[in-house]
Design an enzyme around this catalytic site. Structure first.
Site, PDB file in Angstrom:
ATOM      1  N   ASN A 194      -0.398  -0.864  13.442  1.00 23.12           N
ATOM      2  CA  ASN A 194       0.134  -1.932  12.592  1.00 23.12           C
ATOM      3  C   ASN A 194       1.361  -2.537  13.241  1.00 23.12           C
ATOM      4  OD1 ASN A 194      -1.476  -1.508  10.050  1.00 23.12           O
ATOM      5  ND2 ASN A 194      -0.525   0.507  10.212  1.00 23.12           N
ATOM      6  N   ASP A 231       4.754  -4.563   6.605  1.00 23.19           N
ATOM      7  CA  ASP A 231       3.514  -4.778   7.354  1.00 23.19           C
ATOM      8  C   ASP A 231       3.397  -6.272   7.662  1.00 23.19           C
ATOM      9  OD1 ASP A 231       0.706  -5.554   7.709  1.00 23.19           O
ATOM     10  OD2 ASP A 231       0.254  -3.466   7.285  1.00 23.19           O
ATOM     11  N   ARG A 278       0.857  -1.192   0.000  1.00 27.08           N
ATOM     12  CA  ARG A 278       0.000   0.000   0.000  1.00 27.08           C
ATOM     13  C   ARG A 278       0.895   1.244   0.000  1.00 27.08           C
ATOM     14  NH1 ARG A 278      -3.441  -1.198   4.420  1.00 27.08           N
ATOM     15  NH2 ARG A 278      -4.753  -2.256   2.912  1.00 27.08           N
ATOM     16  N   ASP A 295      -2.795  -6.356  13.719  1.00 27.21           N
ATOM     17  CA  ASP A 295      -3.165  -4.979  14.000  1.00 27.21           C
ATOM     18  C   ASP A 295      -3.898  -4.926  15.332  1.00 27.21           C
ATOM     19  OD1 ASP A 295      -2.457  -3.956  11.286  1.00 27.21           O
ATOM     20  OD2 ASP A 295      -4.132  -5.216  10.668  1.00 27.21           O
ATOM     21  N   GLU A 315      -4.861 -14.040   9.298  1.00 26.61           N
ATOM     22  CA  GLU A 315      -4.048 -13.579   8.160  1.00 26.61           C
ATOM     23  C   GLU A 315      -2.559 -13.638   8.514  1.00 26.61           C
ATOM     24  OE1 GLU A 315      -3.582  -9.649   5.273  1.00 26.61           O
ATOM     25  OE2 GLU A 315      -5.050  -9.610   6.896  1.00 26.61           O
ATOM     26  N   ASP A 321      -6.747  -9.564  12.598  1.00 27.76           N
ATOM     27  CA  ASP A 321      -6.031 -10.259  11.519  1.00 27.76           C
ATOM     28  C   ASP A 321      -5.064 -11.349  11.987  1.00 27.76           C
ATOM     29  OD1 ASP A 321      -7.422  -8.591   9.762  1.00 27.76           O
ATOM     30  OD2 ASP A 321      -5.848  -7.075   9.803  1.00 27.76           O
ATOM     31  N   ASP A 332       0.767  -7.801   9.166  1.00 23.39           N
ATOM     32  CA  ASP A 332      -0.638  -8.225   9.242  1.00 23.39           C
ATOM     33  C   ASP A 332      -1.331  -7.980  10.573  1.00 23.39           C
ATOM     34  OD1 ASP A 332      -0.422  -9.349   6.562  1.00 23.39           O
ATOM     35  OD2 ASP A 332       0.641 -10.998   7.527  1.00 23.39           O
TER      36      ASP A 332
END
Length: 178
Positions: free
Chosen positions: A87, A103, A23, A107, A123, A120, A105
């Site tokens: 994050n 990152d 991102r 959070d 994830e 997450d 994942d």
């Protein structure tokens, strides 16, 4: 790399552990730099996802990045109060192109009423296996979750009401100058 000055703009890029761009935030205003940290603000900032999708942030958000901690913090200033999105991520690096981090994942979201949620986890586990995160990184991230929760519980740093008010006021002053 020259350290950006107050009022200048930087791009922020988050990556995944395997090196893929995740991102990008364009034009984050720098509010303060120190030897190990950067404080900035996003306000109606263009965000581009790795799949090319683009969107604009809805409200002002104070962002905090540190070169020693494995997290970054976004304090979103909303009508109902400040919400935080934290994050779990590598410490940032800064080069000619952008402020960059990985990152990981996991959070933590903190709501205006103080409720905390770890997000997450599934994830994170999928990516930990698929991208073969080293055990050391898994340990570091889990330890930094503890540090982050301690900061939240004790209203340290960005979790202090005064912190958000001070940096939002500074942003407003700089915005008027531009």
């Amino acid at each position: 790399m020259r350290i950006p000055r107050e009022g200048e703009f930087v791009t922020i890029q988050s990556y995944k552990h395997d090196g893929r761009l995740h991102r990008t935030w364009r034009d984050t205003m720098v509010l303060k730099t120190s030897e190990h940290s950067i404080i900035g603000v996003n306000d109606h900032t263009l965000v581009t996802e790795s799949d090319g999708r683009r969107w604009v942030t809805r409200e002002p958000a104070i962002v905090y990045f540190h070169q020693k901690f494995w997290f970054n913090i976004i304090a979103m200033i909303r009508e109902k109060g400040v919400s935080y999105y934290c994050n779990l991520a590598s410490p940032y690096i800064l080069d000619e192109e952008a402020l960059k981090y990985i990152d990981y994942d996991l959070d933590i979201k903190v709501f205006p009423d103080g409720e905390k949620r770890l997000l997450d986890v599934d994830e994170y586990e999928q990516h930990r296996i698929a991208m073969n995160y080293p055990k050391e990184i898994d340990f570091i991230l889990k330890e930094n979750v503890k540090i982050l929760v301690d900061w939240i519980n004790n209203e340290r740093g960005p979790f202090s009401e005064d912190y958000v008010a001070i940096w939002f006021k500074r942003y407003q002053q700089l915005s008027r100058r531009c």
